[in-house]
Scaffold this motif. Structure first.
Motif, PDB file in Angstrom:
ATOM      1  N   PRO A   1       0.780  -1.245   0.000  1.00  0.00           N
ATOM      2  CA  PRO A   1       0.000   0.000   0.000  1.00  0.00           C
ATOM      3  C   PRO A   1       0.811   1.296   0.000  1.00  0.00           C
ATOM      4  O   PRO A   1       0.303   2.326  -0.429  1.00  0.00           O
ATOM      5  N   VAL A   2       2.037   1.274   0.446  1.00  0.00           N
ATOM      6  CA  VAL A   2       2.831   2.503   0.486  1.00  0.00           C
ATOM      7  C   VAL A   2       3.477   2.778  -0.872  1.00  0.00           C
ATOM      8  O   VAL A   2       3.752   3.911  -1.230  1.00  0.00           O
ATOM      9  N   MET A   3       3.662   1.743  -1.650  1.00  0.00           N
ATOM     10  CA  MET A   3       4.296   1.872  -2.955  1.00  0.00           C
ATOM     11  C   MET A   3       3.293   2.419  -3.974  1.00  0.00           C
ATOM     12  O   MET A   3       2.112   2.111  -3.919  1.00  0.00           O
ATOM     13  N   ARG A   4       3.773   3.237  -4.892  1.00  0.00           N
ATOM     14  CA  ARG A   4       2.925   3.738  -5.975  1.00  0.00           C
ATOM     15  C   ARG A   4       3.054   2.799  -7.173  1.00  0.00           C
ATOM     16  O   ARG A   4       4.160   2.520  -7.623  1.00  0.00           O
ATOM     17  N   HIS A   5       1.913   2.333  -7.681  1.00  0.00           N
ATOM     18  CA  HIS A   5       1.857   1.409  -8.806  1.00  0.00           C
ATOM     19  C   HIS A   5       1.064   2.052  -9.931  1.00  0.00           C
ATOM     20  O   HIS A   5       0.074   2.724  -9.688  1.00  0.00           O
ATOM     21  N   ARG A   6       1.482   1.777 -11.157  1.00  0.00           N
ATOM     22  CA  ARG A   6       0.701   2.241 -12.299  1.00  0.00           C
ATOM     23  C   ARG A   6       1.019   1.358 -13.499  1.00  0.00           C
ATOM     24  O   ARG A   6       2.168   0.948 -13.687  1.00  0.00           O
ATOM     25  N   SER A   7      -0.001   1.050 -14.287  1.00  0.00           N
ATOM     26  CA  SER A   7       0.216   0.229 -15.478  1.00  0.00           C
ATOM     27  C   SER A   7       0.124   1.089 -16.732  1.00  0.00           C
ATOM     28  O   SER A   7      -0.582   2.100 -16.763  1.00  0.00           O
ATOM     29  N   PHE A   8       0.850   0.645 -17.745  1.00  0.00           N
ATOM     30  CA  PHE A   8       0.950   1.369 -19.015  1.00  0.00           C
ATOM     31  C   PHE A   8       0.940   0.376 -20.164  1.00  0.00           C
ATOM     32  O   PHE A   8       1.239  -0.804 -19.983  1.00  0.00           O
ATOM     33  N   THR A   9       0.652   0.876 -21.342  1.00  0.00           N
ATOM     34  CA  THR A   9       0.757   0.049 -22.545  1.00  0.00           C
ATOM     35  C   THR A   9       1.947   0.482 -23.404  1.00  0.00           C
ATOM     36  O   THR A   9       2.273  -0.196 -24.368  1.00  0.00           O
ATOM     37  N   GLU A  10       2.575   1.593 -23.027  1.00  0.00           N
ATOM     38  CA  GLU A  10       3.741   2.072 -23.758  1.00  0.00           C
ATOM     39  C   GLU A  10       4.900   2.291 -22.788  1.00  0.00           C
ATOM     40  O   GLU A  10       4.744   2.935 -21.751  1.00  0.00           O
ATOM     41  N   GLU A  11       6.054   1.778 -23.154  1.00  0.00           N
ATOM     42  CA  GLU A  11       7.225   1.877 -22.281  1.00  0.00           C
ATOM     43  C   GLU A  11       7.650   3.327 -22.064  1.00  0.00           C
ATOM     44  O   GLU A  11       8.034   3.705 -20.958  1.00  0.00           O
ATOM     45  N   THR A  12       7.575   4.142 -23.097  1.00  0.00           N
ATOM     46  CA  THR A  12       7.973   5.549 -22.957  1.00  0.00           C
ATOM     47  C   THR A  12       7.131   6.261 -21.904  1.00  0.00           C
ATOM     48  O   THR A  12       7.654   7.007 -21.076  1.00  0.00           O
ATOM     49  N   ALA A  13       5.831   6.025 -21.920  1.00  0.00           N
ATOM     50  CA  ALA A  13       4.937   6.636 -20.929  1.00  0.00           C
ATOM     51  C   ALA A  13       5.266   6.132 -19.524  1.00  0.00           C
ATOM     52  O   ALA A  13       5.248   6.901 -18.559  1.00  0.00           O
ATOM     53  N   ALA A  14       5.580   4.863 -19.407  1.00  0.00           N
ATOM     54  CA  ALA A  14       5.932   4.296 -18.099  1.00  0.00           C
ATOM     55  C   ALA A  14       7.209   4.942 -17.560  1.00  0.00           C
ATOM     56  O   ALA A  14       7.286   5.305 -16.383  1.00  0.00           O
ATOM     57  N   LEU A  15       8.200   5.101 -18.416  1.00  0.00           N
ATOM     58  CA  LEU A  15       9.466   5.705 -17.994  1.00  0.00           C
ATOM     59  C   LEU A  15       9.276   7.165 -17.595  1.00  0.00           C
ATOM     60  O   LEU A  15       9.862   7.627 -16.607  1.00  0.00           O
ATOM     61  N   THR A  16       8.447   7.883 -18.334  1.00  0.00           N
ATOM     62  CA  THR A  16       8.168   9.282 -17.993  1.00  0.00           C
ATOM     63  C   THR A  16       7.503   9.366 -16.629  1.00  0.00           C
ATOM     64  O   THR A  16       7.893  10.169 -15.774  1.00  0.00           O
ATOM     65  N   TRP A  17       6.503   8.514 -16.401  1.00  0.00           N
ATOM     66  CA  TRP A  17       5.813   8.519 -15.112  1.00  0.00           C
ATOM     67  C   TRP A  17       6.773   8.152 -13.976  1.00  0.00           C
ATOM     68  O   TRP A  17       6.732   8.767 -12.909  1.00  0.00           O
ATOM     69  N   LEU A  18       7.615   7.161 -14.184  1.00  0.00           N
ATOM     70  CA  LEU A  18       8.567   6.763 -13.137  1.00  0.00           C
ATOM     71  C   LEU A  18       9.457   7.932 -12.739  1.00  0.00           C
ATOM     72  O   LEU A  18       9.733   8.137 -11.557  1.00  0.00           O
ATOM     73  N   THR A  19       9.911   8.684 -13.708  1.00  0.00           N
ATOM     74  CA  THR A  19      10.750   9.844 -13.413  1.00  0.00           C
ATOM     75  C   THR A  19       9.968  10.903 -12.655  1.00  0.00           C
ATOM     76  O   THR A  19      10.428  11.414 -11.631  1.00  0.00           O
TER      77      THR A  19
END
Length: 147
Positions: free
Chosen positions: A109-127
């Motif tokens: 529950p403390v960790m932030r999770h999010r799913s994506f269909t595009e790797e670029t969008a996932a990397l942007t969100w992670l940053t």
């Protein structure tokens, strides 16, 4: 980079700066998945300072909830709200495993999770997520989103 498993199913790990990328292929078995994360921990790759990207697009195996709980022990900081733990998952469009992210968010529950269909969008969100102010508990529960 390293790999655990065999041709019928395997898991790869790669680390670049503070990003750890995990890719699961075919019918990777739980034993190999857990072993891979233990190796990553021994190498110091699993730390509160690293962002995690998990690519499930080529994974055809099943989810072993016992293994998911076992992985929790590899990151004792995972429950510390003062630490920015972020994990992005890459799925194929329409993949029903996106619902799995809701379950993972409940287990971590403390960790932030999010799913994506595009790797670029996932990397942007992670940053952005790693640099953003900490979320309140209510915001963490709303962090599930498919982008």
């Amino acid at each position: 980079m390293f790999c655990v498993g065999h041709g019928d199913g395997y898991i790869t790990f790669a680390k670049q700066a503070d990003l750890v990328t995990v890719r699961l292929y075919f019918d990777a078995v739980s034993r190999d998945i857990v072993a891979g994360f233990k190796i990553a921990q021994q190498r110091g790759w699993l730390s509160p300072d690293n962002r995690l990207l998990v690519d499930l697009r080529q994974f055809t195996g099943s989810v072993d909830w016992g293994a998911i709980r076992e992985l929790r022990a590899l990151g004792p900081w995972i429950d510390d709200p003062a630490i920015r733990n972020v994990c992005a998952y890459i799925l194929e469009p329409g993949d029903m495993r996106r619902l799995l992210i809701n379950v993972l968010a409940a287990l971590y529950p403390v960790m932030r999770h999010r799913s994506f269909t595009e790797e670029t969008a996932a990397l942007t969100w992670l940053t952005e997520a790693a640099e953003a102010p900490h979320l309140s508990t209510e915001d963490r529960h709303l962090a599930f989103h498919t982008g």
